[in-house]
Design an enzyme around this catalytic site. Structure first.
Site, PDB file in Angstrom:
ATOM      1  N   THR A  14      89.845  19.964  26.507  1.00  0.00           N
ATOM      2  CA  THR A  14      88.624  20.628  27.308  1.00  0.00           C
ATOM      3  C   THR A  14      88.251  21.110  28.020  1.00  0.00           C
ATOM      4  OG1 THR A  14      87.661  19.348  25.485  1.00  0.00           O
ATOM      5  CG2 THR A  14      86.206  20.656  27.312  1.00  0.00           C
ATOM      6  N   TYR A  27      84.262  25.135  20.898  1.00  0.00           N
ATOM      7  CA  TYR A  27      85.336  25.853  21.463  1.00  0.00           C
ATOM      8  C   TYR A  27      86.580  25.613  20.800  1.00  0.00           C
ATOM      9  CZ  TYR A  27      85.578  20.826  23.524  1.00  0.00           C
ATOM     10  OH  TYR A  27      86.474  19.478  23.769  1.00  0.00           O
ATOM     11  N   THR A  93      90.349  14.556  26.873  1.00  0.00           N
ATOM     12  CA  THR A  93      89.125  13.303  27.102  1.00  0.00           C
ATOM     13  C   THR A  93      89.730  12.182  25.839  1.00  0.00           C
ATOM     14  OG1 THR A  93      87.066  13.839  26.394  1.00  0.00           O
ATOM     15  CG2 THR A  93      88.242  14.301  28.939  1.00  0.00           C
ATOM     16  N   ASP A  94      89.533  12.686  24.596  1.00  0.00           N
ATOM     17  CA  ASP A  94      89.911  11.891  23.445  1.00  0.00           C
ATOM     18  C   ASP A  94      90.719  10.759  23.783  1.00  0.00           C
ATOM     19  OD1 ASP A  94      87.824  13.252  22.070  1.00  0.00           O
ATOM     20  OD2 ASP A  94      88.844  14.257  21.045  1.00  0.00           O
ATOM     21  N   LYS A 166      86.715   6.052  26.531  1.00  0.00           N
ATOM     22  CA  LYS A 166      85.445   6.612  26.505  1.00  0.00           C
ATOM     23  C   LYS A 166      84.218   6.629  25.614  1.00  0.00           C
ATOM     24  CE  LYS A 166      85.348  11.646  24.979  1.00  0.00           C
ATOM     25  NZ  LYS A 166      85.299  12.947  24.327  1.00  0.00           N
ATOM     26  N   GLU A 282      90.095 -18.624  20.660  1.00  0.00           N
ATOM     27  CA  GLU A 282      89.129 -19.665  20.131  1.00  0.00           C
ATOM     28  C   GLU A 282      90.386 -20.427  19.229  1.00  0.00           C
ATOM     29  OE1 GLU A 282      87.092 -17.029  17.250  1.00  0.00           O
ATOM     30  OE2 GLU A 282      88.617 -17.084  15.875  1.00  0.00           O
TER      31      GLU A 282
END
Length: 326
Positions: A14, A27, A93-94, A166, A282
């Protein structure tokens, strides 16, 4: 800022995107080349020489091992260049958290490596790309930035790759850090670290491998059936990360199927689909030989398990030790 140059590795995203209208919602990412991008920065007078190289110009959803290898090799070369002060990687950013974490684990900490992106394309109202980039340059050129591993800079915050993820689909303040939060605050004119560097002079933790073993992520949901595990194993998964409910939980049928997968030599890491929180061991982990992801979410847990398997670390107890180091 000190003398020397900053190497810019451009991959698109982006931050290099164009909408064609200042108010258009959709976009195309990866439309601006690094030369054009750097030209647009000239008037900012960032006080350091920037040398750009175009590695790709794509949305980060399409980034994978081949591009990771090229970035890794280029970063090593830049670290060997005495004139290079630091590295900035422009990135969508993904999948930024995955690229950042992979490089964080496979590069030495001798020079700063900073990933930066944007949530709004370059021609949008309130575009955040130039400011984020200026902040990233500020970080990469700071003498105290080395020894903190790979970092991600967004919305005036500096995150360590071990923590960054993110957390929002469209807000400019889209990234969070867990469990430590941001490690610094950056603007184009100032930089404040919230603590000392913790990896000074550290070598790469693991060797980079282009052909890393396949590791599948299984997302837990109500009513999930055991054939999801069988399909992953039959599809060639050499490891499985469970994005489980809450504390890494899953339906009984899934847990039993995963325990059988472990008996067949497929390590299983329990992570969580929840946004924040540790996944600790656990009692059933001891009987089933599951691995607790600790602070790593499913995406970064997958990267770490791939690296461990590629580097010959296959024993569940040893894998658990490595997850505990994050």
């Amino acid at each position: 800022m000190t003398s020397g140059h900053i190497s810019i590795f451009a991959t698109g995203g982006t931050i290099a995107g164009i909408a064609g209208s200042a108010t258009r919602r959709d976009y195309l990412p990866g439309q601006i080349g690094v030369a054009e991008f750097l030209d647009s920065l000239a008037e900012l007078d960032l006080g350091v020489e920037l040398r750009g190289e175009q590695f790709a110009n794509i949305g980060s959803e399409d980034i994978g091992p081949e591009l990771w290898q090229r970035l890794h090799e280029a970063a090593l070369a830049a670290m060997d260049d005495a004139a290079c002060q630091g590295i900035v990687i422009t990135h969508g950013t993904d999948t930024a958290e995955e690229t950042a974490f992979l490089l964080d684990q496979t590069l030495p900490t001798t020079k700063p490596v900073v990933l930066v992106g944007a949530m709004r394309p370059a021609d949008a109202v309130g575009s955040d790309g130039l400011r984020n980039f200026a902040n990233a340059v500020r970080v990469a050129s700071d003498r105290d930035a080395a020894g903190r591993g790979v970092m991600l800079v967004m919305s005036d915050r500096v995150f360590a790759a071990r923590d960054a993820r993110k957390a929002h689909t469209e807000m400019t303040d889209a990234f969070k850090g867990f469990p430590r939060g941001p490690i610094g605050h950056a603007t184009p004119t100032s930089l404040e670290w919230f603590g000392p560097a913790w990896r000074v002079g550290e070598a790469a933790r693991y060797d980079f491998h282009l052909d890393m073993p396949k590791v599948s992520i299984l997302y837990a949901y109500a009513g999930m059936s055991a054939d999801n595990v069988a399909q992953a194993v039959q599809g060639g998964a050499k490891g499985i990360v469970l994005a489980g409910f809450g504390h890494g939980n899953a339906p009984r049928a899934i847990r039993d199927a995963l325990a059988e997968a472990v008996k067949g030599g497929v390590p299983v890491v329990r992570a969580s689909r929840v946004d924040e929180g540790l996944v600790d061991r656990e009692p059933e982990d001891d009987t089933s030989n599951f691995i607790a992801a600790r602070a790593l979410g499913p995406a970064r847990a997958r990267i770490l398990l791939q690296l461990l398997l590629a580097n010959g670390i296959t024993d569940p107890a040893r894998i658990q030790e490595e997850f505990g180091r994050r």
